[in-house]
Write a protein that holds these residues in place. Structure first.
Motif, PDB file in Angstrom:
ATOM      1  N   MET A   1       0.831  -1.213   0.000  1.00  0.00           N
ATOM      2  CA  MET A   1       0.000   0.000   0.000  1.00  0.00           C
ATOM      3  C   MET A   1       0.863   1.259   0.000  1.00  0.00           C
ATOM      4  N   ALA A   2       1.867   1.242   0.905  1.00  0.00           N
ATOM      5  CA  ALA A   2       2.774   2.402   0.990  1.00  0.00           C
ATOM      6  C   ALA A   2       3.446   2.653  -0.352  1.00  0.00           C
ATOM      7  N   VAL A   3       3.849   1.576  -1.005  1.00  0.00           N
ATOM      8  CA  VAL A   3       4.533   1.711  -2.289  1.00  0.00           C
ATOM      9  C   VAL A   3       3.613   2.392  -3.301  1.00  0.00           C
ATOM     10  N   GLN A   4       2.326   1.938  -3.288  1.00  0.00           N
ATOM     11  CA  GLN A   4       1.357   2.527  -4.238  1.00  0.00           C
ATOM     12  C   GLN A   4       1.173   4.011  -3.997  1.00  0.00           C
ATOM     13  N   VAL A   5       1.076   4.401  -2.713  1.00  0.00           N
ATOM     14  CA  VAL A   5       0.858   5.813  -2.385  1.00  0.00           C
ATOM     15  C   VAL A   5       2.029   6.638  -2.887  1.00  0.00           C
ATOM     16  N   ARG A   6       3.232   6.116  -2.648  1.00  0.00           N
ATOM     17  CA  ARG A   6       4.408   6.855  -3.053  1.00  0.00           C
ATOM     18  C   ARG A   6       4.420   7.003  -4.580  1.00  0.00           C
ATOM     19  N   SER A   7       4.079   5.952  -5.262  1.00  0.00           N
ATOM     20  CA  SER A   7       4.156   6.051  -6.724  1.00  0.00           C
ATOM     21  C   SER A   7       3.098   6.997  -7.279  1.00  0.00           C
ATOM     22  N   ALA A   8       1.997   7.162  -6.575  1.00  0.00           N
ATOM     23  CA  ALA A   8       0.995   8.135  -7.055  1.00  0.00           C
ATOM     24  C   ALA A   8       1.612   9.527  -7.071  1.00  0.00           C
ATOM     25  N   PHE A   9       2.322   9.847  -6.008  1.00  0.00           N
ATOM     26  CA  PHE A   9       2.970  11.169  -5.960  1.00  0.00           C
ATOM     27  C   PHE A   9       4.061  11.252  -7.021  1.00  0.00           C
ATOM     28  N   GLU A  10       4.797  10.167  -7.109  1.00  0.00           N
ATOM     29  CA  GLU A  10       5.894  10.208  -8.085  1.00  0.00           C
ATOM     30  C   GLU A  10       5.397  10.245  -9.517  1.00  0.00           C
ATOM     31  N   ALA A  11       4.239   9.683  -9.728  1.00  0.00           N
ATOM     32  CA  ALA A  11       3.661   9.744 -11.083  1.00  0.00           C
ATOM     33  C   ALA A  11       3.348  11.198 -11.454  1.00  0.00           C
ATOM     34  N   ILE A  12       3.033  11.970 -10.454  1.00  0.00           N
ATOM     35  CA  ILE A  12       2.776  13.404 -10.716  1.00  0.00           C
ATOM     36  C   ILE A  12       4.101  14.142 -10.861  1.00  0.00           C
ATOM     37  N   LEU A  13       5.028  13.774  -9.984  1.00  0.00           N
ATOM     38  CA  LEU A  13       6.298  14.504  -9.917  1.00  0.00           C
ATOM     39  C   LEU A  13       7.187  14.267 -11.139  1.00  0.00           C
ATOM     40  N   SER A  14       7.230  13.010 -11.550  1.00  0.00           N
ATOM     41  CA  SER A  14       8.216  12.630 -12.562  1.00  0.00           C
ATOM     42  C   SER A  14       8.132  13.451 -13.867  1.00  0.00           C
ATOM     43  N   PRO A  15       6.939  13.622 -14.450  1.00  0.00           N
ATOM     44  CA  PRO A  15       6.921  14.462 -15.668  1.00  0.00           C
ATOM     45  C   PRO A  15       7.346  15.912 -15.394  1.00  0.00           C
ATOM     46  N   CYS A  16       7.070  16.382 -14.186  1.00  0.00           N
ATOM     47  CA  CYS A  16       7.485  17.756 -13.846  1.00  0.00           C
ATOM     48  C   CYS A  16       9.010  17.828 -13.778  1.00  0.00           C
ATOM     49  N   HIS A 220      -1.530  23.485 -14.622  1.00  0.00           N
ATOM     50  CA  HIS A 220      -0.622  23.494 -13.483  1.00  0.00           C
ATOM     51  C   HIS A 220      -1.400  23.393 -12.177  1.00  0.00           C
ATOM     52  N   ASN A 221      -2.523  24.087 -12.123  1.00  0.00           N
ATOM     53  CA  ASN A 221      -3.350  24.004 -10.910  1.00  0.00           C
ATOM     54  C   ASN A 221      -3.773  22.562 -10.659  1.00  0.00           C
ATOM     55  N   GLU A 222      -4.100  21.880 -11.742  1.00  0.00           N
ATOM     56  CA  GLU A 222      -4.524  20.481 -11.638  1.00  0.00           C
ATOM     57  C   GLU A 222      -3.391  19.632 -11.050  1.00  0.00           C
ATOM     58  N   ILE A 223      -2.199  19.858 -11.565  1.00  0.00           N
ATOM     59  CA  ILE A 223      -1.023  19.115 -11.076  1.00  0.00           C
ATOM     60  C   ILE A 223      -0.807  19.402  -9.590  1.00  0.00           C
ATOM     61  N   LEU A 224      -0.862  20.685  -9.238  1.00  0.00           N
ATOM     62  CA  LEU A 224      -0.604  21.048  -7.836  1.00  0.00           C
ATOM     63  C   LEU A 224      -1.675  20.443  -6.920  1.00  0.00           C
ATOM     64  N   ARG A 225      -2.920  20.503  -7.375  1.00  0.00           N
ATOM     65  CA  ARG A 225      -4.004  19.938  -6.549  1.00  0.00           C
ATOM     66  C   ARG A 225      -3.775  18.452  -6.310  1.00  0.00           C
ATOM     67  N   SER A 226      -3.436  17.727  -7.380  1.00  0.00           N
ATOM     68  CA  SER A 226      -3.235  16.276  -7.200  1.00  0.00           C
ATOM     69  C   SER A 226      -2.028  16.025  -6.303  1.00  0.00           C
ATOM     70  N   ALA A 227      -0.964  16.805  -6.504  1.00  0.00           N
ATOM     71  CA  ALA A 227       0.234  16.592  -5.682  1.00  0.00           C
ATOM     72  C   ALA A 227      -0.081  16.878  -4.222  1.00  0.00           C
ATOM     73  N   LEU A 228      -0.785  17.972  -3.982  1.00  0.00           N
ATOM     74  CA  LEU A 228      -1.098  18.341  -2.594  1.00  0.00           C
ATOM     75  C   LEU A 228      -1.955  17.277  -1.927  1.00  0.00           C
ATOM     76  N   ALA A 229      -2.832  16.672  -2.734  1.00  0.00           N
ATOM     77  CA  ALA A 229      -3.689  15.623  -2.158  1.00  0.00           C
ATOM     78  C   ALA A 229      -2.860  14.407  -1.751  1.00  0.00           C
ATOM     79  N   GLU A 230      -1.771  14.178  -2.431  1.00  0.00           N
ATOM     80  CA  GLU A 230      -0.956  12.985  -2.151  1.00  0.00           C
ATOM     81  C   GLU A 230       0.059  13.189  -1.024  1.00  0.00           C
ATOM     82  N   ILE A 231       0.468  14.430  -0.829  1.00  0.00           N
ATOM     83  CA  ILE A 231       1.568  14.665   0.130  1.00  0.00           C
ATOM     84  C   ILE A 231       1.276  14.085   1.531  1.00  0.00           C
ATOM     85  N   PRO A 232       0.082  14.313   2.091  1.00  0.00           N
ATOM     86  CA  PRO A 232      -0.139  13.790   3.455  1.00  0.00           C
ATOM     87  C   PRO A 232      -0.027  12.268   3.524  1.00  0.00           C
ATOM     88  N   ASN A 233      -0.218  11.616   2.385  1.00  0.00           N
ATOM     89  CA  ASN A 233      -0.137  10.141   2.395  1.00  0.00           C
ATOM     90  C   ASN A 233       1.282   9.629   2.227  1.00  0.00           C
TER      91      ASN A 233
END
Ligand code: SF4
Ligand code: SF4
Lengths: 389, 358
Positions: A1-16, A220-233
């Motif tokens: 589960m932890a791995v999945q959460v991390r990859s969600a954030f990284e999926a957003i981060l990596s193209p950036c 960009h707002n979309e990216i930031l919103r998704s990233a912010l949603a993932e950070i606490p996890n």
């Protein structure tokens, strides 16, 4: 589960992260392909009211040099070697044809080099508007706000000419709304950095923010919103690291490797990287004359930088406030080589921090530097001196 | 003596070279006044050669200090290194403008300049002609807590961009500059405790009118072959007087006499070297730390600087022969600051627009 959460954030981060290092501007090219007849407008650091460009349905693109990814071959034969790297590689972006998609390029009078760039650009890249957006230099003049409002109107008229369509007040208000949202999200990103730096590193926050300089702000707002949603996890454990403010990234940007090496030893809890995106610190009013609202916000709802003199914002006091507000213990005082404003200010900051007995480390950098061993040692020694003081 | 009267007849030997002799004397007297002001703690203003606002400041009897001239003089006298080292030891990078550092070193050394002591600033006025000015004044603000006034003169926005008086853009710029001048006057009243007298400003403007008319005539006289003066060597002395004595009777008289000398030299066909083989136009400042050698380098080959961009931008734009309308002093000053200021700035940033005309 932890791995999945991390990859969600990284999926957003990596193209950036990829965009951040790519000097071929793929996102701008994609935008142009999907918007036949569309226009892209470039501007140099530090601050530009992108809302004007956005309201015209055009794509604003920030030019901020090219780091070590482009050698300033042709630019070096057009400007002196005693000029900061960001100006040389920005010019090289033009000479190498990498930013041929631009319809106009704006600089502002932040320093002699930057305002000179408009003249050099216009001389060499004919057929493209190359102008100075005149941000008033007397921030304390009673007429500064109305004067800037009229200057925005002047630029707006040029943008209307380029886009071939009128820009209505409603368009501007809509754009102000989009950018207000963007600034709110960036403030949120910085809150994480400040409060839980183990959940979001500065390098990560930086590439997330920087993505906004080459894409429409809605995306960009979309990216930031998704990233912010993932950070606490995200998983991350608080470590016993020195909390520092990084000061000196307002114009030429330090290499990512430099930020990373600092972060290996410290938490960077606040900084002035890409400060133009966060220049306005509160919402720009979405009522009344939008140009006036933008002009007023530039002066009245804004942060500080060494390229603006404003008696109401003595820079060393502003830095102390930044240190205090972020709960930092120390400051990394960086300055780009050959940057007159940055290097002048570095001395003033240094004297103030000395007087306040706040530890600091002076670092000179160049966007194109690639060897960091000495810097690494300096940072480690600095951190040890604080930890074992 | 009124400058409109013909100066007393002089022997030829006295007339030729008078501009340089008198210029050097006036320069010494000016530094002596600054020394006395430093001693007496008289209110002084630090200003820059490009857009000094001397007309306003002199209406308050403020002593004018030109930090750029101070730094230039340190270079010419070959003592800069000592001051530069002091500033670098204090923390300034090797990459920072040498004028700023030489000045900082001099301040750290108790404002002891080789030409005399320099008074503390009561007010400093920075134009935006060079952005470094603004960083420079912040240094004094921190050192002395003096009032800083940034006089913002909006410049050319792009290649080929020009605005004429009367156009909407120009009038907008003029209103902005004029309102800043009003604020500058308020600041001077606060700093000196003296009231503002518009007649004083009008007098100063009238002095500049005379000075500018004669200066532009002097520059034109150098179109003669041979050129009566060297724009780099003699020009430096003339420019010093242009800056330090702008807005004064002494300055206006000096320029009238200089014109007389140059007309005389032209009549006699007197140049600056034995045989003028090449006529040069200088772009950018000379190398002041090796000034004599720099000049000889060209003179040895029969080359003379007949003009220099420096005379335009560092001469406060008076080369245009500007004329203020003294009946509407502030408005006219704002207009001319815009016209001459733009010329100075564009000269550096959009030089292609101007070089072709010179
Ligand atoms: S890095 Fe400094 S000198 Fe270079 S453009 Fe930016 S502010 Fe100007
Ligand atoms: S014009 Fe050049 S020498 Fe003069 S203050 Fe500016 S940067 Fe320094």
């Amino acid at each position: 589960m932890a791995v999945q959460v991390r990859s969600a954030f990284e999926a957003i981060l990596s193209p950036c992260s990829e965009l951040s290092e790519d000097v071929t501007y793929p996102s701008v090219k994609r935008w142009r392909e999907s918007h036949p007849g569309g226009h892209a407008i470039g501007h140099f650091q530090v601050y530009f009211p992108e809302e004007l460009i956005h309201a015209a349905g055009m794509l604003p693109v920030t030019l901020m040099g090219a780091g070590s990814r482009l050698e300033a071959k042709q630019a070096d034969s057009h400007i002196g070697s005693f000029i900061c790297s960001i100006c040389r590689t920005s010019l090289e972006l033009g000479f190498s044809g990498r930013v041929g998609f631009l319809d106009a390029f704006y600089t502002t009078p932040i320093c002699d080099v930057a305002r000179n760039l408009a003249g050099i650009w216009g001389r060499n890249f004919k057929g493209m508007t190359a102008e100075i957006l005149y941000l008033p230099q007397n921030a304390n003049a009673k007429q500064a706000v109305p004067y800037l409002r009229d200057e925005y109107a002047r630029v707006l008229a040029e943008l209307e000419r380029i886009s071939g369509r009128p820009i209505e007040e409603a368009d501007l208000r809509r754009s102000i709304g989009v950018y207000n949202e963007n600034r709110r999200l960036l403030r949120e990103l910085y809150r994480y950095k400040r409060e839980t730096p183990w959940l979001l590193s500065t390098t990560e926050a930086y590439v997330l923010a920087k993505a906004g300089t080459v894409m429409p702000r809605e995306d960009h707002n979309e990216i930031l919103r998704s990233a912010l949603a993932e950070i606490p996890n995200r998983e991350g454990r608080r470590q016993d690291r020195v909390r520092v403010v990084f000061e000196g990234g307002f114009c030429e940007q330090p290499p990512l490797d430099m930020l990373q090496l600092i972060e290996e030893a410290c938490y960077i809890v606040d900084d002035d990287l890409l400060i133009g995106m966060r220049w306005i610190t509160d919402d720009v009013p979405e009522t009344g004359d939008p140009l006036y609202a933008l002009a007023e916000s530039y002066f009245e709802r804004s942060t500080y930088s060494c390229v603006q003199h404003d008696d109401r914002k003595p820079k060393e006091e502003m830095l102390l406030r930044r240190v205090e507000a972020s709960g930092a213990q120390a400051v990394i005082l960086a300055a780009a080589k050959m940057c007159e404003p940055g290097l002048d200010e570095q001395v003033a900051y240094q004297k103030t921090l000395e007087a306040k007995r706040i530890p600091f480390l002076l670092l000179d950098f160049e966007e194109k530097m690639t060897a960091f061993e000495r810097m690494r040692m300096e940072v480690e020694t600095f951190v040890e001196s604080i930890l074992f003081d | 003596m009124s400058v409109t009267q013909a100066p007393a007849p002089q022997k030829e030997g006295e007339l030729v070279g008078r501009g340089r002799r008198d210029g050097n004397r006036l320069f010494k007297e000016w530094y002596a006044e600054l020394d006395a002001a430093a001693e007496g703690g008289d209110p002084s203003a630090y200003v820059f050669v490009m857009g000094s606002a001397a007309e306003v400041l002199k209406a308050f009897d403020l002593n004018l200090v030109f930090p750029e001239i101070n730094s230039l003089q340190m270079a010419v006298r070959k003592v800069s290194l000592e001051y530069l080292n002091k500033a670098e030891d204090y923390g300034y990078s090797t990459d920072v403008c040498g004028y700023v550092k030489a000045d900082v070193g001099m301040h750290l050394d108790g404002r002891k300049h080789p030409n005399g002591r320099i008074p503390k600033p009561s007010i400093v006025v920075a134009t935006n002609m060079c952005n470094t000015y603004v960083k420079w004044v912040e240094i004094w603000q921190r050192m002395y807590g003096c009032k800083v006034f940034v006089l913002d003169i909006p410049g050319q926005r792009g290649i080929g961009w020009s605005t004429e008086p009367g156009s909407e853009q120009f009038e907008n710029d003029r209103r902005y500059v004029q309102s800043q001048l009003e604020e500058l006057i308020e600041a001077c009243v606060a700093v000196t405790g003296k009231p503002f007298k518009i007649e004083r400003l009008q007098e100063n403007l009238a002095h500049v009118n005379r000075m500018a008319a004669d200066w532009s005539a002097v520059l034109k006289l150098n179109q003669n072959i041979p050129a009566p003066f060297n724009a780099m060597a003699d020009g430096l002395t003339y420019m010093g007087v242009l800056s330090a004595y702008r807005g004064t009777e002494t300055g206006a008289r000096y320029m009238a006499e200089l014109r007389e000398e140059m007309e005389h030299k032209v009549r006699l066909g007197l140049g600056t070297i034995a045989e003028e083989r090449f006529r040069l136009h200088g772009v950018g400042p000379a190398c002041y730390s090796y000034f004599r050698r720099f000049l000889e380098l060209f003179q040895d080959w029969g080359a003379v600087y007949v003009n220099s961009e420096y005379l335009a931008y560092a001469g406060g734009g008076l080369d245009l022969g500007i004329q203020f309308d003294v009946e509407r002093p502030l408005e006219s000053l704002a207009e001319q600051l815009l016209i001459t200021g733009r010329r100075s700035m564009s000269n550096m940033f959009f030089s292609q627009d101007q070089l072709a005309d010179t």
